[in-house]
Design a protein around this motif. Structure first.
Motif, PDB file in Angstrom:
ATOM      1  N   GLY A 121      19.108  24.582 148.187  1.00 16.26           N
ATOM      2  CA  GLY A 121      18.055  25.391 147.585  1.00 16.26           C
ATOM      3  C   GLY A 121      18.549  26.388 146.559  1.00 16.26           C
ATOM      4  N   ILE A 122      19.808  26.202 146.109  1.00  9.51           N
ATOM      5  CA  ILE A 122      20.334  27.136 145.107  1.00  9.51           C
ATOM      6  C   ILE A 122      20.436  26.450 143.747  1.00  9.51           C
ATOM      7  CG2 ILE A 122      22.345  28.502 144.426  1.00  9.51           C
ATOM      8  CD1 ILE A 122      22.873  28.899 147.447  1.00  9.51           C
ATOM      9  N   LEU A 145      16.746  31.794 145.739  1.00 13.87           N
ATOM     10  CA  LEU A 145      17.483  32.851 145.037  1.00 13.87           C
ATOM     11  C   LEU A 145      16.598  34.068 144.793  1.00 13.87           C
ATOM     12  CD1 LEU A 145      19.820  31.216 142.362  1.00 13.87           C
ATOM     13  CD2 LEU A 145      20.422  32.375 144.470  1.00 13.87           C
ATOM     14  N   GLU A 146      15.324  33.806 144.486  1.00 12.24           N
ATOM     15  CA  GLU A 146      14.396  34.904 144.258  1.00 12.24           C
ATOM     16  C   GLU A 146      14.280  35.764 145.517  1.00 12.24           C
ATOM     17  OE1 GLU A 146      10.242  34.159 142.347  1.00 12.24           O
ATOM     18  OE2 GLU A 146      11.855  33.221 141.183  1.00 12.24           O
ATOM     19  N   GLU A 147      14.293  35.081 146.670  1.00 12.22           N
ATOM     20  CA  GLU A 147      14.208  35.763 147.955  1.00 12.22           C
ATOM     21  C   GLU A 147      15.480  36.581 148.211  1.00 12.22           C
ATOM     22  OE1 GLU A 147      13.554  33.677 151.947  1.00 12.22           O
ATOM     23  OE2 GLU A 147      12.153  32.696 150.557  1.00 12.22           O
ATOM     24  N   LEU A 148      16.631  35.995 147.854  1.00  8.22           N
ATOM     25  CA  LEU A 148      17.913  36.651 148.130  1.00  8.22           C
ATOM     26  C   LEU A 148      18.123  37.892 147.274  1.00  8.22           C
ATOM     27  CD1 LEU A 148      20.220  33.522 148.484  1.00  8.22           C
ATOM     28  CD2 LEU A 148      19.693  35.163 150.280  1.00  8.22           C
ATOM     29  N   GLY A 149      17.471  37.957 146.127  1.00  7.55           N
ATOM     30  CA  GLY A 149      17.551  39.166 145.315  1.00  7.55           C
ATOM     31  C   GLY A 149      18.394  39.042 144.062  1.00  7.55           C
ATOM     32  N   LYS A 150      18.482  40.182 143.362  1.00  2.50           N
ATOM     33  CA  LYS A 150      19.095  40.232 142.031  1.00  2.50           C
ATOM     34  C   LYS A 150      20.555  39.790 142.008  1.00  2.50           C
ATOM     35  CE  LYS A 150      16.928  43.733 139.121  1.00  2.50           C
ATOM     36  NZ  LYS A 150      17.008  45.153 138.793  1.00  2.50           N
ATOM     37  N   GLY A 151      21.360  40.336 142.947  1.00  2.00           N
ATOM     38  CA  GLY A 151      22.800  40.069 142.933  1.00  2.00           C
ATOM     39  C   GLY A 151      23.104  38.585 143.042  1.00  2.00           C
ATOM     40  N   ASP A 152      22.465  37.908 144.021  1.00  2.00           N
ATOM     41  CA  ASP A 152      22.689  36.471 144.196  1.00  2.00           C
ATOM     42  C   ASP A 152      22.202  35.675 142.994  1.00  2.00           C
ATOM     43  OD1 ASP A 152      23.441  35.705 147.306  1.00  2.00           O
ATOM     44  OD2 ASP A 152      22.478  37.661 147.066  1.00  2.00           O
ATOM     45  N   THR A 153      21.031  36.084 142.466  1.00  2.00           N
ATOM     46  CA  THR A 153      20.489  35.408 141.284  1.00  2.00           C
ATOM     47  C   THR A 153      21.489  35.484 140.136  1.00  2.00           C
ATOM     48  OG1 THR A 153      18.307  36.095 142.005  1.00  2.00           O
ATOM     49  CG2 THR A 153      18.485  35.279 139.754  1.00  2.00           C
TER      50      THR A 153
END
Lengths: 94, 205
Positions: free
Chosen positions: B120-121, B128-136
């Protein structure tokens, strides 16, 4: 001028350089896997810089080429270093 | 020395040709340099997210691809030696090995990217949207920089195929091998970029 003559690098040199590059690669993998926290980052980047210097000097023949190529390569590295330093002077002191 | 062997009916300037490829290499270094600085700034801004995200990359695959590229750099460098020794057969074998290694690198990259996408990445994915800015940011830079690097591998392979054919047809020979040397220089650049991509994305967590 004999500058245009090509220096034929022996196969042996290339093989030894590859061996050295592989040793440096495994060192950086080992160092980062054993969690030395902050130092691991610095060591990994220093090893990467050493590896790229070796690739530039031997594989890319800078060591055997005319001085003008060396001067240009050093200039480019200095430009990138300067931009990195300036960027972090900015972000570090906000 | 090489001047005396040059043919009268052709216009050739090997030194200018080499200078040209070096200037191109410098623009490429500055181009990727900018991307590395972007990576450094975002890592500085999101240390925790980058730390967690980097742990999801497979160090083994990264290491294997590093070894593959280093060996392929050596084989193409050796080809400039063998051509000067007038050994066409060895030159073709060395260029062939370089090509095969480049292909293996891409196959590895394909499986690596597929695994990420299966989890899902991918750029702009809901996860990624769920994981937030840093992961994105981390995975955005990961896909962009390794993708751009893979594009350079593909272009390098096309260039090396052209060189292979020209060596076969004796258009590249012991007294006229600047294209082989330039192709080699470009291939080492691809290796050089990977030397930094590897620790930054795979090793440093």
């Amino acid at each position: 001028m004999s500058d245009t003559t090509h220096h034929i690098v022996p196969y042996r040199t290339y093989a030894l350089i590859l061996l050295l590059l592989l040793v440096l690669t495994s060192t950086s993998v080992a160092v980062t896997q054993i969690e030395l926290t902050r130092w691991a980052t610095i060591v990994a980047l220093l090893l990467a810089s050493t590896k790229s210097a070796i690739v530039l000097a031997i594989f890319m023949h800078l060591k055997f080429d005319q001085t003008v190529y060396k001067v240009m390569a050093i200039f480019v590295v200095l430009v990138i270093t300067a931009v990195i330093i300036l960027t972090f002077l900015d972000y570090g002191f906000r | 020395m090489s001047e005396s062997i040059a043919h009268h009916d052709e216009h050739r300037d090997d030194e200018a040709s080499k200078l040209g490829i070096w200037l191109f290499i410098f623009t490429e270094l500055l181009f990727f340099g900018g991307l590395f600085i972007t990576y450094a700034v975002y890592r500085h801004a999101h240390p925790q997210a980058f730390h967690m995200a980097a742990q999801q990359l497979d160090v083994a695959v990264g290491t294997i691809n590093t070894v593959i590229l280093l060996i392929s750099s050596m084989t193409i460098a050796m080809a400039t030696t063998s051509i000067q020794k007038k050994d066409k057969r060895t030159t073709l074998i060395l260029i062939g090995i370089t090509l095969v290694l480049a292909l293996v690198f891409l196959v590895n990259k394909y499986f690596e990217w597929s695994a990420k996408i299966d989890h899902g990445i991918w750029p702009g994915s809901p996860l990624l949207e769920e994981l937030g800015k840093g992961d994105t940011l981390f995975f955005g830079l990961y896909f962009f920089m390794t993708g751009l690097h893979a594009l350079h591998i593909i272009i390098g392979m096309i260039l090396i195929i052209v060189i292979f054919v020209r060596v076969r047809k004796d258009k590249i020979s012991f007294d006229n091998f600047q294209l082989l040397e330039n192709g080699g220089l470009y291939w080492h650049l691809v290796d050089l970029i990977w030397i930094f991509l590897f620790p930054l994305f795979y090793l440093i967590t």
